[in-house]
Scaffold this motif. Structure first.
Motif, PDB file in Angstrom:
ATOM      1  N   PHE A 168       0.891  -1.155  -0.157  1.00 33.67           N
ATOM      2  CA  PHE A 168      -0.074   0.092   0.078  1.00 33.67           C
ATOM      3  C   PHE A 168       0.923   1.308  -0.083  1.00 33.67           C
ATOM      4  CE2 PHE A 168      -2.309  -3.455   2.180  1.00 33.67           C
ATOM      5  CZ  PHE A 168      -3.471  -3.439   1.414  1.00 33.67           C
ATOM      6  N   SER A 170       1.113   4.160  -1.539  1.00 34.08           N
ATOM      7  CA  SER A 170       0.659   5.333  -1.469  1.00 34.08           C
ATOM      8  C   SER A 170       0.154   5.884  -0.273  1.00 34.08           C
ATOM      9  CB  SER A 170      -0.396   5.502  -2.786  1.00 34.08           C
ATOM     10  OG  SER A 170       0.084   5.455  -3.993  1.00 34.08           O
ATOM     11  N   ILE A 171      -0.336   4.946   0.621  1.00 34.08           N
ATOM     12  CA  ILE A 171      -0.975   5.508   1.671  1.00 34.08           C
ATOM     13  C   ILE A 171      -0.183   5.150   2.827  1.00 34.08           C
ATOM     14  CG2 ILE A 171      -2.944   4.821   3.121  1.00 34.08           C
ATOM     15  CD1 ILE A 171      -4.674   3.992   0.785  1.00 34.08           C
ATOM     16  N   SER A 172       0.487   3.808   2.744  1.00 38.59           N
ATOM     17  CA  SER A 172       1.543   3.562   4.029  1.00 38.59           C
ATOM     18  C   SER A 172       2.468   2.603   3.436  1.00 38.59           C
ATOM     19  CB  SER A 172       0.609   2.932   5.119  1.00 38.59           C
ATOM     20  OG  SER A 172       1.284   2.645   6.194  1.00 38.59           O
ATOM     21  N   LEU A 226      -5.632   2.073   7.428  1.00 43.53           N
ATOM     22  CA  LEU A 226      -5.271   2.573   6.304  1.00 43.53           C
ATOM     23  C   LEU A 226      -6.026   3.879   5.974  1.00 43.53           C
ATOM     24  CD1 LEU A 226      -4.780  -0.700   3.924  1.00 43.53           C
ATOM     25  CD2 LEU A 226      -3.050   1.082   4.966  1.00 43.53           C
ATOM     26  N   GLY A 227      -7.267   3.875   6.129  1.00 43.02           N
ATOM     27  CA  GLY A 227      -8.338   4.782   5.946  1.00 43.02           C
ATOM     28  C   GLY A 227      -7.645   6.458   6.743  1.00 43.02           C
ATOM     29  N   GLU A 228      -7.419   6.115   8.074  1.00 41.48           N
ATOM     30  CA  GLU A 228      -6.809   7.342   8.890  1.00 41.48           C
ATOM     31  C   GLU A 228      -5.517   7.612   8.354  1.00 41.48           C
ATOM     32  OE1 GLU A 228      -5.250   9.558  12.160  1.00 41.48           O
ATOM     33  OE2 GLU A 228      -4.812   7.312  12.111  1.00 41.48           O
ATOM     34  N   SER A 229      -4.669   6.652   7.759  1.00 41.66           N
ATOM     35  CA  SER A 229      -3.423   6.762   7.094  1.00 41.66           C
ATOM     36  C   SER A 229      -3.520   7.804   5.955  1.00 41.66           C
ATOM     37  CB  SER A 229      -2.405   5.820   6.915  1.00 41.66           C
ATOM     38  OG  SER A 229      -2.171   4.930   8.021  1.00 41.66           O
ATOM     39  N   MET A 230      -4.552   7.621   5.185  1.00 45.21           N
ATOM     40  CA  MET A 230      -4.920   8.369   3.989  1.00 45.21           C
ATOM     41  C   MET A 230      -5.280   9.738   4.337  1.00 45.21           C
ATOM     42  SD  MET A 230      -8.130   7.477   1.271  1.00 45.21           S
ATOM     43  CE  MET A 230      -9.302   7.631   2.624  1.00 45.21           C
ATOM     44  N   ARG A 233      -1.994  11.449   5.081  1.00 46.79           N
ATOM     45  CA  ARG A 233      -1.037  11.558   4.118  1.00 46.79           C
ATOM     46  C   ARG A 233      -1.861  12.898   3.273  1.00 46.79           C
ATOM     47  NH1 ARG A 233       3.806   9.346   2.300  1.00 46.79           N
ATOM     48  NH2 ARG A 233       3.843   7.567   3.773  1.00 46.79           N
ATOM     49  N   GLU A 234      -3.024  12.900   3.041  1.00 51.08           N
ATOM     50  CA  GLU A 234      -3.599  14.198   2.359  1.00 51.08           C
ATOM     51  C   GLU A 234      -3.292  15.407   3.027  1.00 51.08           C
ATOM     52  OE1 GLU A 234      -8.021  16.096   1.070  1.00 51.08           O
ATOM     53  OE2 GLU A 234      -7.862  14.051   2.216  1.00 51.08           O
TER      54      GLU A 234
END
Length: 273
Positions: A168, A170-172, A226-230, A233-234
């Motif tokens: 993953f 791009s995200i993590s 992963l959602g929170e990492s997303m 990242r943003e």
């Protein structure tokens, strides 16, 4: 390091107690997690250049667990849909009254996501607590999250990207498919053990039920992480907050549980209760 250890020593037993006890203490705990989580989300969003309406968002987020608790405790039937609807109307009304078009959808969207993401999802802990053996199921959910996270980390550390090159990125970047599989297997095993020793259901869960539960819980736990990492990242931040010192913010610690609570609630309603 010392602060991390102290927080774990005090925080883990307290968390288990609150999840197992349920009732008003769990409601208060839910409100604390939700409000700090919403604050952290808006703080990250502002760092990322967004302009959410924090006041309306915080009020909406506060009222959602309150509505759930009052309904479950048979005190007052308000309905979360009522709170959410009024929140949407309020944030759009204020935006219209400002008479400003630029970034309207983005700012309104950030306000609503920031409020509903922690509040709606985590309020399912209150719903689970009122189910048969609800306290045991909540503790089990949290243990499964811890097991999934730990074994995914150690499996990824040991054999990550040696079998599957793609993870993953791009995200993590540190997350690997091998780690995900390791976390899933350990999560299924942890549920089997918890059912054996806690007696989650009267006649024990069947193996197929354990596997289905474990697969779903592991999947959504990792998606929550992963959602929170997303989001981070943003918004270009390392942690959601600093309230837990070396452990990061509330969203860093409860990102998986936010997704696990609703999925476990509906799985229980569908397959067991």
């Amino acid at each position: 390091m010392l602060s991390r250890i102290l927080i774990a020593i005090v925080g883990i037993p307290l968390l288990v107690y609150l999840l197992y006890t349920g009732g008003f203490p769990l409601f208060l705990f839910t409100e604390v997690i939700v409000l700090i989580g919403v604050h952290e989300f808006y703080q990250m969003a502002e760092i990322g250049g967004k302009k959410p309406n924090k006041i309306i968002g915080m009020i909406t987020a506060f009222l959602i667990p309150l509505a759930v608790y009052l309904d479950q405790a048979k005190i007052l039937a308000v309905g979360t849909e009522t709170v959410i609807s009024l929140g949407i109307i309020a944030v759009m009304t204020l935006r219209v009254l400002k008479n400003r078009v630029e970034n309207a959808s983005t700012d309104i969207g950030e306000t609503l996501v920031g409020a509903l993401y922690p509040a709606v999802l985590f309020s399912h802990c209150i719903l689970i607590s009122y189910l048969p053996n609800g306290g045991k199921w909540l503790v089990t959910a949290q243990v499964m999250v811890w097991v999934c996270d730990s074994f995914a980390y150690f499996t990824g550390l040991a054999i990550g990207r040696k079998i599957f090159n793609r993870g993953f990125n791009s995200i993590s970047p540190k997350k690997s498919i091998e780690g995900s599989i390791g976390g899933t297997v350990a999560t299924i095993l942890s549920l089997w053990i918890m059912d054996k020793y806690l007696g989650l259901v009267p006649d024990r869960m069947s193996l197929i039920t354990v596997i289905i539960f474990g697969l779903f819980i592991s999947a959504v736990a990792q998606i929550g992480d992963l959602g929170e990492s997303m989001f981070k990242r943003e918004f270009k931040v390392k942690d959601s907050g600093t309230i837990l010192k070396g452990h990061g913010g509330i969203l860093d610690r409860f990102d998986s549980m936010l997704f696990v609570a609703p999925v476990m609630y509906y799985l229980l309603k569908l397959m067991i209760l």
